[in-house]
Design a protein around this motif. Structure first.
Motif, mmCIF file in Angstrom:
data_model
loop_
_atom_site.group_PDB
_atom_site.id
_atom_site.type_symbol
_atom_site.label_atom_id
_atom_site.label_comp_id
_atom_site.label_asym_id
_atom_site.label_seq_id
_atom_site.Cartn_x
_atom_site.Cartn_y
_atom_site.Cartn_z
ATOM 1 N N ILE A 33 0.870 -1.185 0.000
ATOM 2 C CA ILE A 33 0.000 0.000 0.000
ATOM 3 C C ILE A 33 0.900 1.226 0.000
ATOM 4 O O ILE A 33 1.803 1.345 0.836
ATOM 5 C CB ILE A 33 -0.916 0.037 1.232
ATOM 6 N N LEU A 34 0.657 2.126 -0.928
ATOM 7 C CA LEU A 34 1.503 3.301 -1.093
ATOM 8 C C LEU A 34 0.664 4.566 -1.086
ATOM 9 O O LEU A 34 -0.518 4.549 -1.455
ATOM 10 C CB LEU A 34 2.258 3.221 -2.419
ATOM 11 N N GLN A 35 1.294 5.653 -0.678
ATOM 12 C CA GLN A 35 0.621 6.939 -0.691
ATOM 13 C C GLN A 35 1.245 7.788 -1.801
ATOM 14 O O GLN A 35 2.444 8.059 -1.765
ATOM 15 C CB GLN A 35 0.814 7.630 0.672
ATOM 16 N N GLN A 41 0.886 12.907 -10.202
ATOM 17 C CA GLN A 41 0.479 11.743 -10.976
ATOM 18 C C GLN A 41 1.473 10.612 -10.746
ATOM 19 O O GLN A 41 2.596 10.844 -10.301
ATOM 20 C CB GLN A 41 0.397 12.112 -12.455
ATOM 21 N N LEU A 42 1.015 9.404 -11.085
ATOM 22 C CA LEU A 42 1.824 8.208 -10.845
ATOM 23 C C LEU A 42 2.537 7.793 -12.133
ATOM 24 O O LEU A 42 1.939 7.782 -13.202
ATOM 25 C CB LEU A 42 0.895 7.081 -10.387
ATOM 26 N N LEU B 34 -0.359 7.584 -14.694
ATOM 27 C CA LEU B 34 -1.672 7.219 -14.181
ATOM 28 C C LEU B 34 -2.162 8.246 -13.179
ATOM 29 O O LEU B 34 -1.362 8.928 -12.534
ATOM 30 C CB LEU B 34 -1.594 5.853 -13.485
ATOM 31 N N GLN B 35 -3.463 8.341 -13.063
ATOM 32 C CA GLN B 35 -4.076 9.230 -12.094
ATOM 33 C C GLN B 35 -4.695 8.384 -10.986
ATOM 34 O O GLN B 35 -5.598 7.594 -11.249
ATOM 35 C CB GLN B 35 -5.146 10.089 -12.783
ATOM 36 N N VAL B 36 -4.207 8.531 -9.771
ATOM 37 C CA VAL B 36 -4.821 7.866 -8.625
ATOM 38 C C VAL B 36 -5.925 8.794 -8.111
ATOM 39 O O VAL B 36 -5.651 9.950 -7.811
ATOM 40 C CB VAL B 36 -3.781 7.601 -7.512
ATOM 41 N N GLN B 38 -8.314 11.043 -6.076
ATOM 42 C CA GLN B 38 -8.029 11.758 -4.831
ATOM 43 C C GLN B 38 -8.584 11.029 -3.616
ATOM 44 O O GLN B 38 -9.666 10.452 -3.679
ATOM 45 C CB GLN B 38 -8.630 13.161 -4.891
ATOM 46 N N ARG B 40 -7.496 8.376 -2.293
ATOM 47 C CA ARG B 40 -7.308 6.923 -2.308
ATOM 48 C C ARG B 40 -5.827 6.575 -2.232
ATOM 49 O O ARG B 40 -4.977 7.341 -2.678
ATOM 50 C CB ARG B 40 -7.933 6.311 -3.564
ATOM 51 N N GLN B 41 -5.562 5.417 -1.645
ATOM 52 C CA GLN B 41 -4.203 4.919 -1.598
ATOM 53 C C GLN B 41 -3.985 3.948 -2.741
ATOM 54 O O GLN B 41 -4.930 3.426 -3.323
ATOM 55 C CB GLN B 41 -3.940 4.241 -0.248
ATOM 56 N N LEU B 42 -2.701 3.731 -3.045
ATOM 57 C CA LEU B 42 -2.326 2.887 -4.169
ATOM 58 C C LEU B 42 -1.979 1.484 -3.684
ATOM 59 O O LEU B 42 -1.279 1.313 -2.696
ATOM 60 C CB LEU B 42 -1.102 3.506 -4.843
ATOM 61 N N ILE B 141 -7.517 1.873 -3.033
ATOM 62 C CA ILE B 141 -8.494 1.719 -1.941
ATOM 63 C C ILE B 141 -8.680 3.078 -1.282
ATOM 64 O O ILE B 141 -7.774 3.907 -1.298
ATOM 65 C CB ILE B 141 -8.027 0.734 -0.832
ATOM 66 N N SER B 143 -8.502 5.769 1.595
ATOM 67 C CA SER B 143 -7.298 5.897 2.415
ATOM 68 C C SER B 143 -7.321 5.038 3.672
ATOM 69 O O SER B 143 -6.291 4.649 4.182
ATOM 70 C CB SER B 143 -7.066 7.352 2.772
#
Lengths: 321, 321
Positions: A33-35, A41-42, B34-36, B38, B40-42, B141, B143
């Motif tokens: 799990i990453l923030q 952007q990623l 990519l756009q995560v 807002q 949400r965590q990755l 997911i 946060s």
């Protein structure tokens, strides 16, 4: 080789903790799990390295192989002007491989990771006949703009960082049966990803398109031309060839971890960025249909097509080419 | 096999466009962007699949191999209660491999990807002796909170989704030399990742810990016990064994894509979620040092240690086990 669970525990211990605030959960669950910092952007890229294709155990110390695998991924992040966030390693090895080799591979990988503060946040392991390492690099950039391959426009100038062909020159010596020490040829065994240069070019909005020269200038410049729908003319006399290399290796040899980028005609380009020389090698022209997109003017002033003779993975590999 | 550039162009074309608004830049640059969403965590997970370790060309149609590779990654996202964002494929193949095999592999992969709206946003290719596919899955997911492996507490109940051992039962028949058609045994050839179940369990805060049963119940329950620092007691008579399988296969056979999770004693657990039965199989106990963490009560009422005999990648594989 250690049994799988101990093996993974060992990687987890070697990786240590890192990326505080960005890695909420690292190795040890179904997913990491990453923030991603707000407003960014990623970036994501994978680089698949296979024994006897991307490195040879006879030639490359395990530590160099680990370093080179991660450097390829970091170089992709650099070419977008991004900041690394976390890395992942999928590692396939045979049971016959000495654990010492894997430990040294991990050391080379993790030393470089620590230097750029990139936590190892996960991965996978499997049995495999050839050593196989797939690196996933995640990074971030401010929401606008990333530096893409598709941003080059006619009239713009083409630059490269550093010197070209040095890594390929070492490979050539290895093919010839020479022993090459990894200390004396760091550009091949321990290339340095140009993260700081990529970041500065993006921040200063100096680069309109950028790519890392992993496959060699002739191949990678053709990529930029294709994605940007332009063509290019470069000057043979301007290519910054490494002192150990020839023009041919400078044009077609990859894996130096250098960047190529384009800039507007009036852009004020520094002579060096982060201590690395920046060299003007040619210009972008409009696309001429039917013609191969990259031309080169030789030292006699003749303009010729520059064939894309750099790295192609299928049909040849580090063993056969 | 097509030359590398055409090969990548073909993957790009087959992948098509997708993930509008999330994939800002897909295949064709140094990195995907990519756009995560807002807030949400990755999530990130990699799954390395190797020919003759995770599938066999003699047994598995190429389409099934592609499906199974992606299903493993999606199942990891499901086990966190997450939503898939994008996938990446690093593919190593030998030049001798028929292009038709690769096309069918991609079809199996991309059919499943489309069904769950997961765009293929990038990857890498290389020559390799064994077919090697490393899948990277990104997901998101809210946060807080993801469902981790470490959340199980003494007194909680242990549940599994679906039926167990069906995939392993097919594998056993394949070992025995039987021909098994991929249409009749979809749980092995085309397992369904439990994304909807994972999501609902997270949203309803019903699961305190969760894992996907990729390695088999005996191994994966031990993982949860270790990460949660607890032990577990399960009931042999309660295991929902697939009609084609035995208790042994239900306990130790993996790759069903089912989930195991824990829940507080008073939790109101539905009998089915998204049409799939949910079965209570045991309970979490406090950790007893020195003892193996997982115990099973057999049908005669005797409590025994449940050895972790599920999937281990080193030392044995699909060929030798």
């Amino acid at each position: 080789l250690l049994p799988e669970r101990q093996f993974i525990e060992r990687i987890r211990r070697l990786a240590g903790k890192g990326g505080r605030g960005r890695v909420i959960r690292g190795i040890g669950d179904d997913c990491a799990i990453l923030q991603v910092p707000q407003g960014r952007q990623l970036l994501a890229t994978t680089d698949l390295c296979v024994e006897n294709v991307h490195f040879r155990r006879k030639w490359h110390p395990a530590r160099s192989a680990g370093h080179r695998c991660l450097a390829r991924g970091l170089s992709d992040i650099a070419a977008m002007g991004g900041d690394p966030l976390a890395c992942f390693l999928s590692l396939g090895v045979s049971q016959e491989l000495p654990q010492g080799w894997v430990d040294e591979f991990l050391r080379g990988f993790l030393d470089l990771a620590r230097r750029y503060r990139v936590p190892l946040a996960g991965g996978d392991t499997s049995a495999a006949q050839q050593i196989t390492a797939d690196i996933l690099l995640l990074g971030t950039i401010p929401s606008n703009p990333a530096v893409l391959r598709s941003g080059a426009r006619p009239g713009e100038q083409i630059f490269v960082t550093g010197k070209l062909g040095g890594s390929a020159a070492v490979l050539k010596r290895l093919y010839a049966g020479e022993k090459v020490g990894s200390g004396a040829a760091r550009n091949h065994f321990y290339p340095e990803p140009r993260l700081e240069i990529g970041r500065q070019l993006r921040q200063a909005k100096l680069a309109t398109a950028m790519i890392d020269l992993s496959d060699g200038l002739s191949v990678d410049l053709a990529h930029v031309c294709r994605e940007s729908r332009v063509s290019a003319l470069i000057e043979a006399s301007a290519i910054p060839v490494a002192s150990s290399a020839t023009l041919d290796l400078g044009l077609h040899g990859g894996e130096d971890c250098e960047l190529m980028f384009t800039a507007r005609p009036g852009a004020k380009m520094p002579g060096r960025i982060a201590g690395v020389p920046i060299t003007l090698i040619g210009k972008i022209e409009s696309r001429s249909s039917g013609r191969f997109p990259v031309q080169i003017r030789d030292k006699q002033g003749h303009i010729k097509t520059l064939e894309a003779r750099g790295w192609q993975h299928f049909g040849k590999n580090i063993t056969s080419r």
